[in-house]
Design an enzyme around this catalytic site. Structure first.
Site, short mmCIF file in Angstrom:
data_model
loop_
_atom_site.label_atom_id
_atom_site.label_comp_id
_atom_site.label_asym_id
_atom_site.label_seq_id
_atom_site.Cartn_x
_atom_site.Cartn_y
_atom_site.Cartn_z
N PHE A 1 -5.72 -63.26 -17.78
CA PHE A 1 -6.44 -62.89 -16.90
C PHE A 1 -5.07 -61.66 -16.60
O PHE A 1 -3.74 -62.63 -16.40
CB PHE A 1 -6.74 -62.23 -15.17
CG PHE A 1 -8.33 -62.31 -15.62
CD1 PHE A 1 -8.79 -64.37 -16.04
CD2 PHE A 1 -9.36 -61.84 -14.66
CE1 PHE A 1 -10.12 -63.97 -16.15
CE2 PHE A 1 -10.19 -61.70 -15.14
CZ PHE A 1 -11.61 -62.80 -15.23
N ASN B 1 -1.35 -62.20 -1.49
CA ASN B 1 -1.74 -60.89 -2.31
C ASN B 1 -3.19 -60.78 -1.98
O ASN B 1 -3.99 -61.24 -1.10
CB ASN B 1 -1.48 -61.48 -4.48
CG ASN B 1 -2.25 -62.06 -4.47
OD1 ASN B 1 -3.56 -62.31 -4.78
ND2 ASN B 1 -1.50 -63.51 -4.89
N1 CTP Z 1 -1.06 -67.60 -13.88
C1 CTP Z 1 -0.54 -68.66 -13.63
N2 CTP Z 1 0.37 -68.85 -12.45
C2 CTP Z 1 1.44 -68.10 -12.71
C3 CTP Z 1 1.30 -67.06 -12.44
C4 CTP Z 1 0.02 -66.84 -13.38
O1 CTP Z 1 -1.48 -69.50 -14.00
N3 CTP Z 1 2.23 -69.11 -11.44
C5 CTP Z 1 -1.73 -67.10 -14.52
C6 CTP Z 1 -3.08 -66.33 -13.70
O2 CTP Z 1 -4.52 -67.01 -13.23
C7 CTP Z 1 -3.23 -65.33 -14.80
C8 CTP Z 1 -2.26 -65.06 -16.09
O3 CTP Z 1 -1.68 -65.82 -15.36
O4 CTP Z 1 -4.59 -65.61 -15.65
C9 CTP Z 1 -1.57 -63.86 -15.25
O5 CTP Z 1 -1.00 -63.74 -16.15
P1 CTP Z 1 0.67 -63.52 -15.14
O6 CTP Z 1 1.81 -62.62 -16.53
O7 CTP Z 1 1.12 -64.13 -14.34
O8 CTP Z 1 0.66 -62.25 -15.09
P2 CTP Z 1 1.26 -61.31 -13.16
O9 CTP Z 1 1.22 -62.03 -12.23
O10 CTP Z 1 0.66 -59.94 -13.11
O11 CTP Z 1 2.66 -61.16 -14.11
P3 CTP Z 1 3.50 -60.28 -13.68
O12 CTP Z 1 3.55 -60.23 -12.77
O13 CTP Z 1 4.66 -60.82 -15.10
O14 CTP Z 1 2.61 -58.44 -14.32
#
Ligand code: CTP
Length: 399
Positions: A319, A206
């Protein structure tokens, strides 16, 4: 006793540095002075030596300055490098990394926070070159004590006059107070993207640059915390003075975080962790064919959710990067992941989110929501740590 290295550069405001020195001493600060050669033409080194009761460092090649490699020993000893007054020349050298005298060398050598109080003619202050150099310094976390407006020494009226002595001293004392504010605390920050391999040459990732997490780690370090920075691949140099743990995939990040989380007080997940990874990683490069390229993706572990499920006294910051419905999505995330604080920001807008040096965010916690307008990522990092401190001071602290 905190140590401030006071850098004095060549302009008429140099005489005010004597007052700055005296005021800092009154506040129980040990002040060492580094002068540029031109500064000594305005105020003699003898004046500063008498006031500070330490040798004044002007020339790094002078005999005696190298028995302890003075620019390194002073750089290490400093709790703050305060450059007041700072000329356009000094600002330019700091921004460009030029180290051709004692002060500019010390600027590069120190890991202490730096405050710069510019003193310039109004046209020089407004010149694009100076404005860009100041912006570069701000972006890198250097604090600027903004110059005032009024009659300048050159007779011009306008902005560029060295800030008033009490303002400079207050700014220095604020940095020193902050420097101790996280002493004894252990924090883990994640940063950057994760990279999920498809084969030896292809991957899914990303747009995260890692800057927000790096600025958070640096800000916590500068407040005296012990910092672990778990970072996915980024183009940024690892910050000095932190325990740097490079990882690549979400699985590796999960492993690096979970094995360390029990040894820290706060975890900030600023990393943009991939939610999915290819189901299989090919050992050899996948050859193209005439058809499409079916890529089966499976979920990665949600690191933050995992920590939130059994967090005990661990303080958790997450975040949320959203393109739409920021607050609604973010509120849900905070609740579902059991977070103490959530930093919600919009991505896909100019100057905010991935790859930018600036960011705007909403800080959400159980007490409510605070909007932080567009600012540097370092300044946002400071706001986040301020909020963490406020919230933690109310919660029972982990033994
Ligand atoms: N995060 C994590 N582990 C993952 C994915 C995300 O710890 N596998 C953490 C990120 O570091 C951030 C937060 O979760 O602090 C983001 O939340 P998340 O719901 O995963 O956000 P998105 O990935 O943007 O989810 P969505 O695609 O559902 O919006």
């Amino acid at each position: 006793m905190p140590v401030v290295v006071l850098g004095v550069t060549g302009c008429i405001g140099a005489y005010k540095a004597c007052e700055v020195l005296r005021e800092l001493q009154r506040a129980s600060v040990d002040v060492h002075v580094v002068m540029t050669a031109h500064a000594t033409r305005f105020v003699s080194a003898l004046t500063f030596e008498s006031l500070s009761q330490h040798p004044v460092f002007v020339d790094q090649f002078e005999l005696g300055s190298n028995s302890d490699i003075r620019h390194i020993s002073l750089a290490d000893a400093a709790d703050l490098l305060l450059v007041a007054p700072a000329t356009a020349n000094a600002i330019g050298k700091f921004a460009q990394g030029i180290a051709d005298d004692a002060l500019s060398t010390l600027f590069l050598a120190t890991r202490a926070p730096v405050l710069v109080a510019p003193a310039l003619n109004v046209n020089m202050f407004e010149h694009e070159a100076v404005a860009e150099n100041l912006e570069t310094l701000r972006r890198r976390g250097v604090g600027i004590v903004e110059p005032g407006s009024g009659y300048l020494a050159c007779g011009w009226l306008g902005r560029g006059r060295l800030a008033e002595v009490p303002e400079i001293v207050q700014a220095a004392m604020d940095v020193l107070a902050r420097r101790q504010s996280m002493a004894g605390q252990r924090v883990l920050v994640t940063a950057g993207p994760t990279v999920e391999d498809i084969d030896p040459v292809r991957f899914v990732s990303n747009r995260s640059s890692g800057r927000m997490g790096y600025r958070l780690a640096e800000a916590a370090r500068d407040r005296g915390a012990t910092v672990i920075l778990v970072s996915g691949p980024t183009a940024l140099p690892p910050p000095g003075g932190v325990d740097f743990v490079p990882v690549r995939s979400a699985e590796q990040m999960a492993q690096a975080v979970s094995s360390r989380a029990s040894a820290v007080d706060v975890v900030v997940m600023a990393a943009a962790v991939s939610d999915y990874r290819p189901a299989r990683v090919s050992d050899v490069k996948v050859k193209k064919s005439d058809g499409g390229f079916p890529l089966e993706m499976v979920r990665t572990p949600d690191i933050l959710r995992g920590l939130g499920q059994a967090k005990g006294a661990l303080f958790l910051v997450g975040f949320a990067a959203e393109t739409d419905h920021l607050r609604e999505h973010a509120r849900t995330k905070r609740r579902e992941k059991n977070l103490d604080l959530l930093v919600a920001n919009t991505v896909g807008q100019d100057g905010s989110g991935f790859a930018a040096d600036t960011n705007a965010a909403v800080l959400m916690d159980a007490d409510g929501e605070v909007e932080v307008p567009l600012t540097t990522k370092r300044a946002l990092a400071e706001r986040i740590w301020d909020r963490v401190a406020e919230l933690r001071s109310r919660a029972p602290v982990k033994a």
